[in-house]
Design an enzyme around this catalytic site. Structure first.
Site, PDB file in Angstrom:
ATOM      1  N   ARG A 283      -0.741  20.414 -12.176  1.00 48.90           N
ATOM      2  CA  ARG A 283       0.324  20.856 -11.284  1.00 48.90           C
ATOM      3  C   ARG A 283       0.251  20.024 -10.015  1.00 48.90           C
ATOM      4  O   ARG A 283      -0.751  19.360  -9.753  1.00 48.90           O
ATOM      5  CB  ARG A 283       0.223  22.350 -10.977  1.00 48.90           C
ATOM      6  CG  ARG A 283      -0.962  22.751 -10.104  1.00 48.90           C
ATOM      7  CD  ARG A 283      -1.019  24.260  -9.913  1.00 48.90           C
ATOM      8  NE  ARG A 283      -1.929  24.647  -8.830  1.00 48.90           N
ATOM      9  CZ  ARG A 283      -2.264  25.895  -8.537  1.00 48.90           C
ATOM     10  NH1 ARG A 283      -1.758  26.890  -9.235  1.00 48.90           N
ATOM     11  NH2 ARG A 283      -3.087  26.169  -7.551  1.00 48.90           N
TER      12      ARG A 283
ATOM     13  N   CYS B  81       5.712  13.722  -6.852  1.00 52.57           N
ATOM     14  CA  CYS B  81       5.869  13.512  -5.410  1.00 52.57           C
ATOM     15  C   CYS B  81       7.076  14.279  -4.861  1.00 52.57           C
ATOM     16  O   CYS B  81       8.213  14.059  -5.303  1.00 52.57           O
ATOM     17  CB  CYS B  81       6.025  12.024  -5.111  1.00 52.57           C
ATOM     18  SG  CYS B  81       6.239  11.693  -3.351  1.00 52.57           S
TER      19      CYS B  81
ATOM     20  N   ASN C  68       4.622  26.649  -4.533  1.00 47.11           N
ATOM     21  CA  ASN C  68       3.354  27.391  -4.597  1.00 47.11           C
ATOM     22  C   ASN C  68       2.252  26.572  -3.940  1.00 47.11           C
ATOM     23  O   ASN C  68       1.953  25.458  -4.389  1.00 47.11           O
ATOM     24  CB  ASN C  68       2.966  27.685  -6.048  1.00 47.11           C
ATOM     25  CG  ASN C  68       1.752  28.597  -6.136  1.00 47.11           C
ATOM     26  OD1 ASN C  68       1.869  29.819  -5.992  1.00 47.11           O
ATOM     27  ND2 ASN C  68       0.587  28.024  -6.350  1.00 47.11           N
ATOM     28  N   GLU C  69       1.697  27.108  -2.878  1.00 47.33           N
ATOM     29  CA  GLU C  69       0.523  26.532  -2.220  1.00 47.33           C
ATOM     30  C   GLU C  69       0.654  25.029  -1.961  1.00 47.33           C
ATOM     31  O   GLU C  69      -0.081  24.203  -2.502  1.00 47.33           O
ATOM     32  CB  GLU C  69      -0.737  26.799  -3.044  1.00 47.33           C
ATOM     33  CG  GLU C  69      -1.095  28.264  -3.158  1.00 47.33           C
ATOM     34  CD  GLU C  69      -2.380  28.519  -3.926  1.00 47.33           C
ATOM     35  OE1 GLU C  69      -3.000  29.572  -3.710  1.00 47.33           O
ATOM     36  OE2 GLU C  69      -2.775  27.644  -4.734  1.00 47.33           O
TER      37      GLU C  69
ATOM     38  N   CYS D  33       0.241  11.286  -0.740  1.00 49.29           N
ATOM     39  CA  CYS D  33       0.778  10.454  -1.813  1.00 49.29           C
ATOM     40  C   CYS D  33       1.148   9.109  -1.209  1.00 49.29           C
ATOM     41  O   CYS D  33       1.675   9.049  -0.092  1.00 49.29           O
ATOM     42  CB  CYS D  33       1.988  11.122  -2.461  1.00 49.29           C
ATOM     43  SG  CYS D  33       2.809  10.098  -3.712  1.00 49.29           S
TER      44      CYS D  33
ATOM     45  N   CYS E 231       3.001   6.636  -2.946  1.00 52.75           N
ATOM     46  CA  CYS E 231       3.993   5.981  -3.793  1.00 52.75           C
ATOM     47  C   CYS E 231       5.058   5.303  -2.932  1.00 52.75           C
ATOM     48  O   CYS E 231       5.143   5.544  -1.721  1.00 52.75           O
ATOM     49  CB  CYS E 231       4.622   7.008  -4.744  1.00 52.75           C
ATOM     50  SG  CYS E 231       5.808   8.116  -3.943  1.00 52.75           S
TER      51      CYS E 231
ATOM     52  N   CYS F  53       7.143   7.581  -0.675  1.00 55.79           N
ATOM     53  CA  CYS F  53       6.454   8.038   0.538  1.00 55.79           C
ATOM     54  C   CYS F  53       6.419   6.940   1.588  1.00 55.79           C
ATOM     55  O   CYS F  53       6.574   7.199   2.788  1.00 55.79           O
ATOM     56  CB  CYS F  53       5.032   8.492   0.196  1.00 55.79           C
ATOM     57  SG  CYS F  53       4.966  10.050  -0.699  1.00 55.79           S
TER      58      CYS F  53
ATOM     59  N   GLU G  18      -1.220  36.435  -2.822  1.00 56.95           N
ATOM     60  CA  GLU G  18      -2.316  36.464  -3.785  1.00 56.95           C
ATOM     61  C   GLU G  18      -3.579  36.982  -3.097  1.00 56.95           C
ATOM     62  O   GLU G  18      -4.189  36.284  -2.301  1.00 56.95           O
ATOM     63  CB  GLU G  18      -2.581  35.076  -4.373  1.00 56.95           C
ATOM     64  CG  GLU G  18      -1.423  34.505  -5.173  1.00 56.95           C
ATOM     65  CD  GLU G  18      -1.751  33.156  -5.806  1.00 56.95           C
ATOM     66  OE1 GLU G  18      -2.961  32.829  -5.926  1.00 56.95           O
ATOM     67  OE2 GLU G  18      -0.805  32.427  -6.163  1.00 56.95           O
TER      68      GLU G  18
ATOM     69  N   TRP H  38     -12.502  25.446 -14.413  1.00 57.35           N
ATOM     70  CA  TRP H  38     -13.393  24.565 -15.166  1.00 57.35           C
ATOM     71  C   TRP H  38     -14.816  24.474 -14.594  1.00 57.35           C
ATOM     72  O   TRP H  38     -15.781  24.670 -15.332  1.00 57.35           O
ATOM     73  CB  TRP H  38     -12.753  23.173 -15.262  1.00 57.35           C
ATOM     74  CG  TRP H  38     -13.595  22.172 -15.991  1.00 57.35           C
ATOM     75  CD1 TRP H  38     -13.821  22.117 -17.327  1.00 57.35           C
ATOM     76  CD2 TRP H  38     -14.326  21.095 -15.405  1.00 57.35           C
ATOM     77  NE1 TRP H  38     -14.650  21.062 -17.630  1.00 57.35           N
ATOM     78  CE2 TRP H  38     -14.971  20.421 -16.462  1.00 57.35           C
ATOM     79  CE3 TRP H  38     -14.493  20.634 -14.098  1.00 57.35           C
ATOM     80  CZ2 TRP H  38     -15.777  19.300 -16.246  1.00 57.35           C
ATOM     81  CZ3 TRP H  38     -15.291  19.527 -13.886  1.00 57.35           C
ATOM     82  CH2 TRP H  38     -15.932  18.873 -14.958  1.00 57.35           C
TER      83      TRP H  38
END
EC number: 3.2.1.23
Length: 639
Positions: free
Chosen positions: A81, A85, A119-120, A128, A130, A133, A275, A284
């Site tokens: 997730r 960009c 989200n967050e 980033c 790229c 950006c 949350e 993980w």
């Protein structure tokens, strides 16, 4: 089960783009229509989220240039997730298209009451590099400076032959250079990141507000390189996700969750928790400790105690697959209610019964620890191995809460009305406007406290030409004549004969210019800054009706008790009550009443004394000034 537990709202859809748009332009909201209807029939309303943190595979396959690029020039790939960009114009258009499709579909659904954007932001990655950006950064700089000469001056570009002839020559400060970047350029890059994510969010907010003005809108933070005071300007209130399991090992560790709550409250006043931890979070590389019986409810009450007006636990039922299949919720994988559900239901019943007494009150703050995103960003451009404002801010709040004081974070852009003390934790950046507001606070009777390196740079990140503390030198009545870094244990701060505070990381020698010394340097070991021996380390200056204390060092875990104690000797800020270190006490108030929140973060019973006379709203029992809390227990005293 939700209705029986007192649930009145749920949140959903933050990662469901591929379910809602399984093929380009083919929208299917049926699974959410059905779910919203079932919930609504049980009296439960819905918060929807724009699903833009996880675009579908068909979209990323067709647009590989949308992927983020890391500082080493490596393109990310699908399978996680936040991998696309948010500055790519075509991805922004796609994000606004799905937002509009959702908004139009649910515009007349009375069960949908509000929205969360994305989200967050910046949870996993904040930078980033790229081409999109790079182009946006150039545009942002052009809008800020107007002409390249102004940028060159602001960045001090003459150093290391960095003078630019045009904005098109500028590239983001990535890690493909032999040594360190220009600190002026780095600070502007961090500022750009925050402004760019606000702009990305703004496209969604504008659509939601135009389609259905009755909806409220929030976002769930808090993470680096986002100025939440700025971001929240476009929202009705901010949200923050709180998982104490990341750090809580012993009762006194409750301060970490307090910090997360304070970051949100100081940005938008009223806020919610989208949350709140419900079980052991596991991904993980790790698995948190499972919350002890009572801790889940305790942590939810802790959020309310700091000013939250809404709590949503993450999650309801634990997912049986995917990267978060061990991010445990209220219910386990088998959907059978157990002790966490029972605890959740108890919490829900309490909130349903007591909500009317809590809503409309705000956290009482007498000691404000000043927060400004720019200060933390400026520190990151030139950290030098010294404590950041954020590191000091956390230690300071921890000590203030340990002393049961009415304390909290206050944004530097906010009003200082009602505060008795303001603490500046290494605010290196200073301008005349902020300095004037702080000076007026002192003149009106407040106590201002600053730590080392305060007011040493201008807003462009240049070191000030004025002797520190620069614009505040008249307020503090002292200047810094020498500063340096320390070997730990090489120097002590003597606050009175025989009373010594440990000092680490850095020192400043003060020259008193109207102030008096509250502490001097002791240098009895080598290596030490021998020029400091016997010279002022802490000063106190009367200014107008108030005063200012300058601490020529950094506040750390080792010296916080001593230095905060020294500060409190010069202010009349009584504690809310008396209790052990594992008990947290806050106060929310309105014009009509005060609510004292007593939170026992220990697995042992704890006593609280010196409370005002009142009633415990949770039990209905009178409080005569003393209270005993059960392990992980909560009391709410109305006085």
């Amino acid at each position: 089960m939700m209705a029986a537990a007192g649930v009145n709202v749920v949140r959903m859809a933050e990662f469901a783009w591929d379910r809602m748009e399984p093929r380009p332009g083919a929208f299917d909201f049926s699974i959410f229509d059905e779910t919203i209807d079932v919930l609504g029939a049980a009296g439960i309303e819905t918060i929807l989220c724009t699903p833009t943190a996880a675009p579908p595979r068909w979209m990323t396959s067709a647009n590989p240039d949308w992927f983020r690029e890391n500082a080493s020039g490596v393109r990310m790939t699908h399978g996680s997730r936040q991998h696309v960009c948010t500055n790519h114009p075509e991805f922004r258009a796609a994000s606004e298209r799905i937002t509009r499709a959702m908004a139009e579909h649910y515009r007349d659904n009375p069960r949908v009451i509000g929205w969360q954007t994305d989200n967050e932001f910046f949870c996993h990655i904040s930078e980033c590099f790229c081409p999109a950006c790079g182009r946006d950064f150039q545009r942002w700089l052009r809008e800020k400076y107007g002409n390249i000469q102004a940028l060159n001056e602001a960045w001090g570009a003459a150093f290391w032959a960095q003078t630019y002839g045009d904005f098109s020559e500028i590239v983001p400060p990535r890690q493909d250079r032999p040594t360190y970047p220009n600190p002026g350029a780095q600070l502007d890059w961090f500022r750009f990141l925050g402004d760019a994510i606000r702009d990305f969010q703004g496209g969604q907010v504008n659509i939601l507000r135009s389609v259905q003005p009755r909806w409220w809108i929030t976002h769930n933070g808090t993470f680096q390189h986002v100025d939440y005071w700025n971001l929240a300007e476009d929202l009705d209130f901010l949200g923050v996700d709180v998982y104490p399991g990341f750090t809580v090992q012993k009762p006194e560790d409750y301060w970490w969750a307090a910090v997360k709550n304070e970051e949100a409250r100081s940005a938008s006043g009223s806020y919610i928790i989208p949350e709140q931890q419900a079980g052991a979070g596991g991904q993980w590389p790790y698995l948190h400790r499972t919350p002890d019986p009572g801790q889940m409810r305790l942590w939810a009450w802790q959020a309310v105690a700091h000013g939250a007006d809404g709590i949503l636990h993450f999650r309801w039922r634990t997912c049986r697959y995917g990267a978060e299949m061990y991010w445990n919720g209220v219910l386990d994988h088998d959907n059978i209610p157990r002790r966490r559900y029972d605890e959740f239901a108890r919490e829900g019943g309490e909130f349903a019964r007591l909500g009317d007494s809590i809503l409309g009150t705000t956290l009482s703050v007498k000691v404000g620890v000043l927060l400004e995103n720019d200060q933390d960003e400026a520190h990151q451009t030139m950290p030098m191995g010294l404590p950041s404002p954020d590191e000091q801010r956390r230690v300071i709040l921890r000590e203030l809460l340990r002393r049961k004081l009415e304390a909290g974070y206050v944004n530097a852009h906010d009003s200082f009305e009602g505060l008795g003390i303001i603490i500046l934790p290494g605010f290196v950046l200073m301008d005349e406007d902020l300095a004037a507001r702080l000076g007026e606070f002192v003149e009106r009777g407040g106590l201002l406290v600053a730590t080392a390196r305060t007011a040493t740079r201008h807003r462009n990140n240049h070191v000030s030409e004025f002797t520190p503390p620069g614009f505040l030198r008249d307020v503090f009545g002292a200047t810094v004549e020498e500063f340096g870094k320390l070997e730990r244990g090489s120097i002590d701060l003597e606050m009175a004969p025989g009373v010594v505070a440990p000092v680490g990381d850095g020192y400043e020698i003060l020259s008193l210019r109207g102030a008096r010394a509250l502490g001097n340097w002791q240098c009895s070991r080598w290596p030490a800054p021998h020029a400091a021996s016997g010279l002022p380390a802490v000063s106190h200056h009367v200014h107008g009706s108030g005063s200012a204390i300058y601490l020529g060092t950094y506040i750390s875990a080792d010296n916080a008790a001593a230095l905060i104690g020294l500060v409190l000797d010069h202010a009349n800020i009584p504690p809310l009550a008396v209790a052990s270190d594992g008990v947290e006490i806050t106060c929310r108030h309105s014009a009509s009443h005060r609510l004292y929140f007593l939170l026992n973060h220990s697995g042992q019973p704890a006593s609280v004394s010196a409370l005002p006379v009142g009633t415990d709203l949770i039990t209905g029992q009178p409080c005569d000034g003393d209270c005993t809390l059960s392990p992980f227990g909560v009391a709410l005293i109305k006085a």
